[in-house]
Scaffold this motif. Sequence first.
Motif, PDB file in Angstrom:
ATOM      1  N   TYR A  83      36.250  42.868  44.304  1.00 59.18           N
ATOM      2  CA  TYR A  83      34.653  42.638  44.205  1.00 59.18           C
ATOM      3  C   TYR A  83      34.473  43.658  45.254  1.00 59.18           C
ATOM      4  CZ  TYR A  83      35.523  39.682  40.824  1.00 59.18           C
ATOM      5  OH  TYR A  83      35.891  38.586  39.781  1.00 59.18           O
ATOM      6  N   THR A  93      35.218  41.670  48.417  1.00 60.95           N
ATOM      7  CA  THR A  93      35.582  40.653  48.452  1.00 60.95           C
ATOM      8  C   THR A  93      36.697  40.085  47.243  1.00 60.95           C
ATOM      9  OG1 THR A  93      33.483  40.130  48.323  1.00 60.95           O
ATOM     10  CG2 THR A  93      34.732  38.511  47.628  1.00 60.95           C
ATOM     11  N   VAL A  95      39.487  37.487  45.094  1.00 61.59           N
ATOM     12  CA  VAL A  95      39.288  36.209  44.386  1.00 61.59           C
ATOM     13  C   VAL A  95      40.650  36.359  44.049  1.00 61.59           C
ATOM     14  CG1 VAL A  95      38.115  34.540  43.318  1.00 61.59           C
ATOM     15  CG2 VAL A  95      36.943  35.392  44.049  1.00 61.59           C
ATOM     16  N   ASN A  97      42.037  33.304  41.155  1.00 64.06           N
ATOM     17  CA  ASN A  97      41.446  31.805  41.428  1.00 64.06           C
ATOM     18  C   ASN A  97      42.368  31.590  40.055  1.00 64.06           C
ATOM     19  OD1 ASN A  97      40.211  31.241  37.906  1.00 64.06           O
ATOM     20  ND2 ASN A  97      38.658  30.678  39.465  1.00 64.06           N
ATOM     21  N   GLN A 121      40.521  27.693  43.902  1.00 66.41           N
ATOM     22  CA  GLN A 121      40.380  29.270  43.867  1.00 66.41           C
ATOM     23  C   GLN A 121      40.388  29.673  45.322  1.00 66.41           C
ATOM     24  OE1 GLN A 121      36.428  31.091  41.473  1.00 66.41           O
ATOM     25  NE2 GLN A 121      35.591  29.701  43.957  1.00 66.41           N
ATOM     26  N   GLN A 122      40.859  30.778  46.198  1.00 67.99           N
ATOM     27  CA  GLN A 122      40.798  31.372  47.745  1.00 67.99           C
ATOM     28  C   GLN A 122      39.497  32.380  47.491  1.00 67.99           C
ATOM     29  OE1 GLN A 122      44.237  32.118  48.908  1.00 67.99           O
ATOM     30  NE2 GLN A 122      43.893  32.701  50.909  1.00 67.99           N
ATOM     31  N   ILE A 123      39.009  32.243  48.300  1.00 67.60           N
ATOM     32  CA  ILE A 123      38.019  33.882  48.480  1.00 67.60           C
ATOM     33  C   ILE A 123      38.463  34.493  49.766  1.00 67.60           C
ATOM     34  CG2 ILE A 123      35.239  34.137  48.097  1.00 67.60           C
ATOM     35  CD1 ILE A 123      35.020  32.617  46.444  1.00 67.60           C
ATOM     36  N   GLN A 124      38.580  36.015  49.804  1.00 66.50           N
ATOM     37  CA  GLN A 124      38.332  36.430  51.337  1.00 66.50           C
ATOM     38  C   GLN A 124      37.782  37.299  51.135  1.00 66.50           C
ATOM     39  OE1 GLN A 124      42.765  37.721  50.921  1.00 66.50           O
ATOM     40  NE2 GLN A 124      43.695  35.753  52.203  1.00 66.50           N
ATOM     41  N   ASN A 125      36.867  37.569  52.273  1.00 62.32           N
ATOM     42  CA  ASN A 125      36.037  38.812  52.580  1.00 62.32           C
ATOM     43  C   ASN A 125      35.660  38.924  53.738  1.00 62.32           C
ATOM     44  OD1 ASN A 125      33.523  40.064  53.358  1.00 62.32           O
ATOM     45  ND2 ASN A 125      32.338  39.745  51.577  1.00 62.32           N
ATOM     46  N   ASP A 132      38.144  33.493  54.809  1.00 64.35           N
ATOM     47  CA  ASP A 132      39.034  33.202  54.180  1.00 64.35           C
ATOM     48  C   ASP A 132      38.773  31.244  54.064  1.00 64.35           C
ATOM     49  OD1 ASP A 132      41.094  32.445  52.574  1.00 64.35           O
ATOM     50  OD2 ASP A 132      42.891  32.995  54.461  1.00 64.35           O
ATOM     51  N   TYR A 137      37.872  24.927  41.893  1.00 66.21           N
ATOM     52  CA  TYR A 137      37.316  25.465  40.503  1.00 66.21           C
ATOM     53  C   TYR A 137      37.131  24.743  39.157  1.00 66.21           C
ATOM     54  CZ  TYR A 137      35.838  28.963  37.187  1.00 66.21           C
ATOM     55  OH  TYR A 137      34.839  30.224  35.973  1.00 66.21           O
TER      56      TYR A 137
END
Length: 191
Positions: A83, A93, A95, A97, A121-125, A132, A137
Amino acid sequence: MLPVLLAFLVLSPFSALAQQTTLGAAHNVTPIGGTWCSGARNVVTGTSFVNPGNVTFNYPKTTGISFSFTETGFYEIARYQMYGNGSLPSCITGVMNWVHGTFTYNANGSLTLTPFGDGFQQIQNACAANSDFIEHYNDTELYQSWQISYDPTLGPVLQLNKFDGSPIQPQTLYSLSPVMLPTQPLRSVSP
């Protein structure tokens, strides 16, 4: 020669319309069972994407989504998405999921996907305070409509439309047999 040409010109639009007819859930070209993938087909459900036992992901070469369905009412979703941030273009970002559970065909033609409760889910920004992290989810998802059409080049194409009617990425048939992890909860999750 002229009558044949005129007949062709008059009938051609009708044959094109017949080929573009939108088919509903009762008129799909193939059952929904199997594994479906978007784009380059590098994101595929199953063990090539996720290991729920140690809550890790295997990063595919490209972003995409994959949905798998069984004919007995189970599903699995794998998503790898990026994103953008219009205000800070360098702050993308990412993601990863994963979720699985059961699905229901609803009387109005929609699909409800209800998770087992062990998705994550893993979110990285890089621009976020916590850049991280992995989180649970387990959202129930409603797809207002769906259809499977046939593309002469790609073959069967699954189109799912979100709860608000907006389409997600179209997916082509990857495998008639669902490529999935076992259809049961795979890890203990505390609230």
